[in-house]
Design a protein around this motif. Structure first.
Motif, PDB file in Angstrom:
ATOM      1  N   ILE A  19      -4.126  -4.899  -8.547  1.00  0.00           N
ATOM      2  CA  ILE A  19      -4.693  -4.466  -6.859  1.00  0.00           C
ATOM      3  C   ILE A  19      -4.035  -2.781  -6.882  1.00  0.00           C
ATOM      4  O   ILE A  19      -2.843  -2.530  -7.285  1.00  0.00           O
ATOM      5  CB  ILE A  19      -4.461  -5.295  -5.884  1.00  0.00           C
ATOM      6  N   PRO A  20      -4.860  -1.829  -6.795  1.00  0.00           N
ATOM      7  CA  PRO A  20      -4.717  -0.274  -6.429  1.00  0.00           C
ATOM      8  C   PRO A  20      -3.118  -0.522  -4.886  1.00  0.00           C
ATOM      9  O   PRO A  20      -3.586  -1.235  -4.500  1.00  0.00           O
ATOM     10  CB  PRO A  20      -5.770   0.238  -5.744  1.00  0.00           C
ATOM     11  N   GLN A  21      -2.436   0.994  -4.738  1.00  0.00           N
ATOM     12  CA  GLN A  21      -1.656   0.619  -4.445  1.00  0.00           C
ATOM     13  C   GLN A  21      -1.439   1.515  -3.485  1.00  0.00           C
ATOM     14  O   GLN A  21      -1.854   2.983  -4.414  1.00  0.00           O
ATOM     15  CB  GLN A  21      -0.479   0.209  -4.876  1.00  0.00           C
ATOM     16  N   THR A  22      -1.040   2.317  -2.495  1.00  0.00           N
ATOM     17  CA  THR A  22      -0.494   3.831  -1.561  1.00  0.00           C
ATOM     18  C   THR A  22       0.667   3.545  -1.326  1.00  0.00           C
ATOM     19  O   THR A  22       0.946   2.129  -0.524  1.00  0.00           O
ATOM     20  CB  THR A  22      -1.300   3.642  -0.687  1.00  0.00           C
TER      21      THR A  22
ATOM     22  N   VAL B  45      -1.312  -1.257   0.677  1.00  0.00           N
ATOM     23  CA  VAL B  45       0.043  -0.504   1.242  1.00  0.00           C
ATOM     24  C   VAL B  45       0.972  -0.527   1.594  1.00  0.00           C
ATOM     25  O   VAL B  45       1.092  -1.297   2.724  1.00  0.00           O
ATOM     26  CB  VAL B  45      -1.077   0.344   2.256  1.00  0.00           C
ATOM     27  N   TYR B  46       2.171   0.251   1.483  1.00  0.00           N
ATOM     28  CA  TYR B  46       3.253  -0.092   1.424  1.00  0.00           C
ATOM     29  C   TYR B  46       3.829   1.029   2.041  1.00  0.00           C
ATOM     30  O   TYR B  46       4.159   2.420   2.185  1.00  0.00           O
ATOM     31  CB  TYR B  46       4.042  -0.175   0.038  1.00  0.00           C
ATOM     32  N   LEU B  47       4.165   0.515   3.774  1.00  0.00           N
ATOM     33  CA  LEU B  47       3.773   2.053   5.068  1.00  0.00           C
ATOM     34  C   LEU B  47       5.141   1.925   4.901  1.00  0.00           C
ATOM     35  O   LEU B  47       6.377   0.894   5.689  1.00  0.00           O
ATOM     36  CB  LEU B  47       3.510   1.101   5.925  1.00  0.00           C
TER      37      LEU B  47
ATOM     38  N   SER C 253       7.741  -1.382   6.548  1.00  0.00           N
ATOM     39  CA  SER C 253       9.363  -2.172   6.103  1.00  0.00           C
ATOM     40  C   SER C 253       9.665  -3.789   5.765  1.00  0.00           C
ATOM     41  O   SER C 253       9.139  -3.829   4.544  1.00  0.00           O
ATOM     42  CB  SER C 253       9.650  -2.177   7.741  1.00  0.00           C
ATOM     43  N   TYR C 254      10.448  -4.486   6.748  1.00  0.00           N
ATOM     44  CA  TYR C 254      10.082  -5.930   5.623  1.00  0.00           C
ATOM     45  C   TYR C 254       9.464  -5.976   5.240  1.00  0.00           C
ATOM     46  O   TYR C 254       9.079  -7.463   4.276  1.00  0.00           O
ATOM     47  CB  TYR C 254      11.053  -6.629   6.743  1.00  0.00           C
ATOM     48  N   ALA C 255       8.145  -6.152   5.920  1.00  0.00           N
ATOM     49  CA  ALA C 255       6.718  -7.082   5.797  1.00  0.00           C
ATOM     50  C   ALA C 255       6.073  -6.183   3.754  1.00  0.00           C
ATOM     51  O   ALA C 255       4.592  -6.906   3.494  1.00  0.00           O
ATOM     52  CB  ALA C 255       5.244  -6.580   6.577  1.00  0.00           C
ATOM     53  N   GLY C 256       6.901  -5.452   3.500  1.00  0.00           N
ATOM     54  CA  GLY C 256       6.891  -5.245   2.160  1.00  0.00           C
ATOM     55  C   GLY C 256       6.577  -6.004   1.536  1.00  0.00           C
ATOM     56  O   GLY C 256       6.254  -6.950   0.598  1.00  0.00           O
TER      57      GLY C 256
END
Length: 254
Positions: free
Chosen positions: A179-182, A96-98, A75-78
């Motif tokens: 940097i790889p992202q999920t 990792v953008y959750l 959430s905000y921590a993105g």
């Protein structure tokens, strides 16, 4: 073994990961799930001066002691993990953008999710934003609807300082782009008016059929996706090493 650094979102604390941490650890991974300044065991530090920059410093201080970190922001921590990666790209193996805010350089939470402007305008004492209210199912409290889970979640929530929503993200380091992202999207019970930005073409997209706080409602499935992300980074790193150090014909690698 991978090293996971799990960063909670607004209003929450590190306890929100309590169902995910043991699953990752039992699979042999190192896991850190700190509470940001102003939350959980650090709730007494909540003040008008706490903001996004404070939380970036919190996470960066820990990340700089680690290597090859799978950095997860909910959430905000993105916003938080983006600025941390900008500061320490050599420490981060995967982002990792959750179900998270995904910013560009110089943007604030209001730029990413304009409805947060109303939260700022309605802040208590001009600087504290109380947790969002529980809504009827399927929305619930951050997507949590089970009464016992809702009670547990309520026990860890704190007010959010408005500086978390006003301060900009720093993403001016070109190394971040490598940097790889999920991106993991929670696709059930989404509130109206919440729109997601397109996932970058180079990023991996995964979905979970649950509400926003998937670490509470689907911890096993989330843990599986996090391990998958770590494995993808390891595979990409191995491929890069082999490409940089090809084995000559007629020889064998040691």
């Amino acid at each position: 073994m991978s090293t996971f650094l799990l960063v909670h979102g607004a209003w929450h604390s590190g306890r929100c990961w309590d169902r995910v941490v043991p699953l990752l650890e039992s699979a042999g991974h190192r896991v850190f799930a700190p509470s940001l300044t102003g939350y959980g065991e650090k709730a007494h530090l909540l003040s008008p001066d706490v903001g996004l920059d404070t939380h970036v410093d919190d996470v960066a201080r820990l990340a700089e002691t680690l290597d090859d970190v799978v950095l997860v922001g909910h959430s905000y921590a993105g916003l938080v993990i983006s600025s941390v990666a900008n500061r320490l790209p050599d420490r981060i193996a995967h982002l990792v953008y959750l179900d998270a805010m995904v910013p560009e350089d110089g943007e604030t939470a209001v730029d990413v999710l304009p409805f947060t402007k109303q939260l700022i305008d309605d802040a208590v004492d001009g600087w504290r934003v109380p947790p969002l209210p529980e809504l009827p199912p399927p929305l619930g409290l951050f997507g949590v609807t089970d009464p016992e889970d809702v009670a547990w979640l309520r026990s860890m929530l704190s007010d959010q300082p408005v500086n978390c929503l006003r301060q900009p993200v720093h993403l001016d380091n070109p190394a971040v782009r490598a940097i790889p992202q999920t991106h993991i999207h929670c696709v059930a019970g989404r509130p109206e008016g919440i729109t997601r930005r397109p996932v970058p073409a180079t990023a991996r997209l995964r979905e979970l059929p649950t509400g926003h706080d998937c670490m509470i409602t689907m911890p096993a499935e989330l843990a599986g996706l996090l391990v998958e992300a770590a494995q993808a980074s390891e595979a990409a790193s191995s491929t890069s090493v082999r490409a940089a150090n090809p084995v000559a014909p007629g020889t064998t690698s040691s």
